[in-house]
Design a protein around this motif. Structure first.
Motif, PDB file in Angstrom:
ATOM      1  N   GLY A  74       0.636  -1.387  -0.100  1.00 25.63           N
ATOM      2  CA  GLY A  74       0.081  -0.050   0.075  1.00 25.63           C
ATOM      3  C   GLY A  74       0.934   1.240   0.039  1.00 25.63           C
ATOM      4  O   GLY A  74       0.335   2.332   0.101  1.00 25.63           O
ATOM      5  N   PHE A  75       1.804   1.319  -0.127  1.00 26.70           N
ATOM      6  CA  PHE A  75       2.959   2.360  -0.178  1.00 26.70           C
ATOM      7  C   PHE A  75       2.798   3.141  -1.473  1.00 26.70           C
ATOM      8  O   PHE A  75       3.232   2.311  -2.787  1.00 26.70           O
ATOM      9  N   PRO A  76       2.476   4.485  -1.570  1.00 27.33           N
ATOM     10  CA  PRO A  76       2.290   4.984  -2.855  1.00 27.33           C
ATOM     11  C   PRO A  76       3.727   5.367  -3.490  1.00 27.33           C
ATOM     12  O   PRO A  76       4.688   5.680  -2.863  1.00 27.33           O
ATOM     13  N   MET A  77       3.508   5.569  -5.091  1.00 27.94           N
ATOM     14  CA  MET A  77       4.441   6.287  -5.562  1.00 27.94           C
ATOM     15  C   MET A  77       4.803   7.850  -5.524  1.00 27.94           C
ATOM     16  O   MET A  77       3.778   8.389  -5.361  1.00 27.94           O
ATOM     17  N   LYS A  78       5.832   8.272  -5.597  1.00 31.96           N
ATOM     18  CA  LYS A  78       6.173   9.589  -5.332  1.00 31.96           C
ATOM     19  C   LYS A  78       7.078  10.093  -6.434  1.00 31.96           C
ATOM     20  O   LYS A  78       8.089   9.747  -6.859  1.00 31.96           O
ATOM     21  N   GLN A  79       6.695  11.055  -7.095  1.00 34.44           N
ATOM     22  CA  GLN A  79       7.431  11.910  -8.133  1.00 34.44           C
ATOM     23  C   GLN A  79       8.595  12.681  -7.695  1.00 34.44           C
ATOM     24  O   GLN A  79       8.593  13.136  -6.548  1.00 34.44           O
ATOM     25  N   GLY A  80       9.508  12.326  -8.510  1.00 34.55           N
ATOM     26  CA  GLY A  80      10.719  12.839  -8.151  1.00 34.55           C
ATOM     27  C   GLY A  80      11.984  11.939  -7.463  1.00 34.55           C
ATOM     28  O   GLY A  80      13.019  12.315  -7.250  1.00 34.55           O
ATOM     29  N   VAL A  81      11.438  10.720  -7.055  1.00 38.65           N
ATOM     30  CA  VAL A  81      12.373   9.877  -6.390  1.00 38.65           C
ATOM     31  C   VAL A  81      12.751   8.830  -7.378  1.00 38.65           C
ATOM     32  O   VAL A  81      11.869   8.063  -7.774  1.00 38.65           O
ATOM     33  N   LEU A  82      14.018   9.067  -7.772  1.00 41.83           N
ATOM     34  CA  LEU A  82      14.413   8.056  -9.120  1.00 41.83           C
ATOM     35  C   LEU A  82      14.893   7.034  -8.698  1.00 41.83           C
ATOM     36  O   LEU A  82      16.106   6.561  -8.334  1.00 41.83           O
ATOM     37  N   THR A  83      13.932   6.003  -8.339  1.00 43.89           N
ATOM     38  CA  THR A  83      14.299   4.570  -7.906  1.00 43.89           C
ATOM     39  C   THR A  83      13.003   3.927  -8.075  1.00 43.89           C
ATOM     40  O   THR A  83      11.942   4.187  -7.943  1.00 43.89           O
ATOM     41  N   ASN A  84      13.207   2.446  -8.234  1.00 45.31           N
ATOM     42  CA  ASN A  84      12.233   1.702  -8.197  1.00 45.31           C
ATOM     43  C   ASN A  84      12.147   0.768  -6.931  1.00 45.31           C
ATOM     44  O   ASN A  84      11.112  -0.002  -7.036  1.00 45.31           O
ATOM     45  N   GLY A  85      12.662   1.307  -5.866  1.00 42.85           N
ATOM     46  CA  GLY A  85      12.319   0.447  -4.718  1.00 42.85           C
ATOM     47  C   GLY A  85      11.465   1.555  -3.667  1.00 42.85           C
ATOM     48  O   GLY A  85      10.931   2.499  -4.061  1.00 42.85           O
ATOM     49  N   ARG A  86      11.729   0.983  -2.453  1.00 44.70           N
ATOM     50  CA  ARG A  86      10.988   1.912  -1.402  1.00 44.70           C
ATOM     51  C   ARG A  86      12.152   2.560  -0.480  1.00 44.70           C
ATOM     52  O   ARG A  86      13.267   2.042  -0.216  1.00 44.70           O
ATOM     53  N   VAL A  87      11.625   3.794  -0.332  1.00 46.55           N
ATOM     54  CA  VAL A  87      12.786   4.626   0.691  1.00 46.55           C
ATOM     55  C   VAL A  87      11.882   5.245   1.613  1.00 46.55           C
ATOM     56  O   VAL A  87      10.672   5.393   1.525  1.00 46.55           O
ATOM     57  N   ARG A  88      12.642   5.870   2.791  1.00 43.59           N
ATOM     58  CA  ARG A  88      12.112   6.425   3.725  1.00 43.59           C
ATOM     59  C   ARG A  88      12.556   8.300   3.744  1.00 43.59           C
ATOM     60  O   ARG A  88      13.743   8.233   3.756  1.00 43.59           O
ATOM     61  N   LEU A  89      11.590   8.887   3.415  1.00 47.70           N
ATOM     62  CA  LEU A  89      12.017  10.445   3.435  1.00 47.70           C
ATOM     63  C   LEU A  89      11.468  11.210   4.604  1.00 47.70           C
ATOM     64  O   LEU A  89      10.301  10.827   4.908  1.00 47.70           O
ATOM     65  N   LEU A  90      12.179  12.188   4.927  1.00 43.32           N
ATOM     66  CA  LEU A  90      11.831  13.130   5.957  1.00 43.32           C
ATOM     67  C   LEU A  90      10.684  13.967   5.271  1.00 43.32           C
ATOM     68  O   LEU A  90      11.268  14.927   4.357  1.00 43.32           O
ATOM     69  N   MET A  91       9.577  14.269   5.840  1.00 41.67           N
ATOM     70  CA  MET A  91       8.466  14.887   5.119  1.00 41.67           C
ATOM     71  C   MET A  91       7.958  15.938   5.960  1.00 41.67           C
ATOM     72  O   MET A  91       7.913  15.589   7.051  1.00 41.67           O
ATOM     73  N   SER A  92       7.461  16.978   5.316  1.00 40.05           N
ATOM     74  CA  SER A  92       6.604  17.971   6.327  1.00 40.05           C
ATOM     75  C   SER A  92       5.414  18.254   5.419  1.00 40.05           C
ATOM     76  O   SER A  92       4.953  17.745   4.570  1.00 40.05           O
ATOM     77  N   PRO A  93       4.480  18.661   6.310  1.00 41.20           N
ATOM     78  CA  PRO A  93       3.001  19.128   5.763  1.00 41.20           C
ATOM     79  C   PRO A  93       3.088  19.966   4.628  1.00 41.20           C
ATOM     80  O   PRO A  93       3.714  20.794   4.513  1.00 41.20           O
ATOM     81  N   GLY A  94       2.197  19.544   3.786  1.00 42.84           N
ATOM     82  CA  GLY A  94       2.289  20.017   2.277  1.00 42.84           C
ATOM     83  C   GLY A  94       2.986  19.219   1.361  1.00 42.84           C
ATOM     84  O   GLY A  94       2.874  19.345  -0.020  1.00 42.84           O
TER      85      GLY A  94
END
Length: 261
Positions: A74-94
């Motif tokens: 259930g993990f969605p795809m995110k534009q701008g992350v140039l990989t075909n795997g899963r990564v953990r990103l530090l996100m902020s609101p927005g």
């Protein structure tokens, strides 16, 4: 393994395709088990175009655009992350793939997302028809579903119905007014509330706010001028008192010197 059970490789090859056609407002879901058909989507990025001929003869001439997808967890795809795997990103609101409501101001969290490159690990892939092909697809391009909700902003309503500035927008909202019954059987009618609608009342309020603002500026200007005038007067009086005290001291000093002589 037995013939009834599928191997993990065979399970990975199945993928669901959600195909949407914005012109008709319809959407259709297909489940593809053929690895040859799915290979055309592998290593493609988000917003890339894919020819529809790879899915079969019925999709001949169609062009699809990859809009998103998610993996089996259930993990969605995110534009701008140039990989075909899963990564953990530090996100902020927005940020994309991060819910901003219900958070503290400035709060950031590390979230797992999938890259923007399509891989066999995906379970669902969202597609949009960019170009229509030769044949109609049943349930997708051959029928049109009415819009349940229309635009609310006045400028977008004018754009939808090709209206001018002098036309009354409130008459065209009834196009997508809906009627329904509540639990007691009473009928209700509901239409979207028009946002940013310019009416005589709003213009009067705008003029009133501008007048209040001008009055505040004028009041502050006059008060500043009066304060400056009073300050200059107080400084002048202070200089006069100082000069008088100096003159009195000078006279007393001269008188004492004259008495000594």
């Amino acid at each position: 393994c037995s013939e009834g059970l599928k191997s993990p490789q065979a399970q990975q090859r199945s993928m669901k395709l959600n195909i949407a056609y914005p012109i008709t407002g319809c959407q259709k879901k297909l489940e593809i088990d053929d690895e040859q058909k799915l290979r055309a989507f592998y290593d493609k990025r988000l917003a890339a175009d894919v020819e529809g001929d790879v899915l079969g003869e019925e999709f001949k001439g169609y062009v699809f655009k990859i809009m998103g997808g998610q993996d089996k967890q259930g993990f969605p795809m995110k534009q701008g992350v140039l990989t075909n795997g899963r990564v953990r990103l530090l996100m902020s609101p927005g940020d994309q793939c991060f819910r901003g409501y219900g958070r503290r101001d400035g709060e950031r969290r590390r979230k797992s997302v999938r890259g923007c490159i399509v891989s066999p690990d995906l379970s669902v892939l969202n597609l949009t028809i960019v170009k229509k092909g030769e044949k109609d697809l049943p349930g997708l391009t051959d029928e049109e579903k009415p819009r349940m909700r229309g635009p609310k902003r006045a400028s977008k309503i004018r754009r939808l119905f090709a209206l001018g500035k002098d036309d009354d927008v409130r008459k065209y909202v009834n196009t997508y007014r809906r009627t329904f019954e509540d639990k007691k059987g009473k009928k209700h009618s509901k239409a979207p509330k028009i946002q940013r609608l310019v009416t005589p009342v709003t213009l009067q309020r705008k003029r009133r706010k501008a007048a209040i603002k001008r009055a505040k500026h004028e009041k502050s200007r006059t008060e500043a001028a009066e304060y400056h005038k009073l300050l200059m007067q107080r400084l002048k009086e202070q200089r006069e008192r100082r000069s008088e005290s100096l003159a009195k001291k000078r006279a007393m000093r001269m008188a004492s010197q004259a008495s000594k002589e």
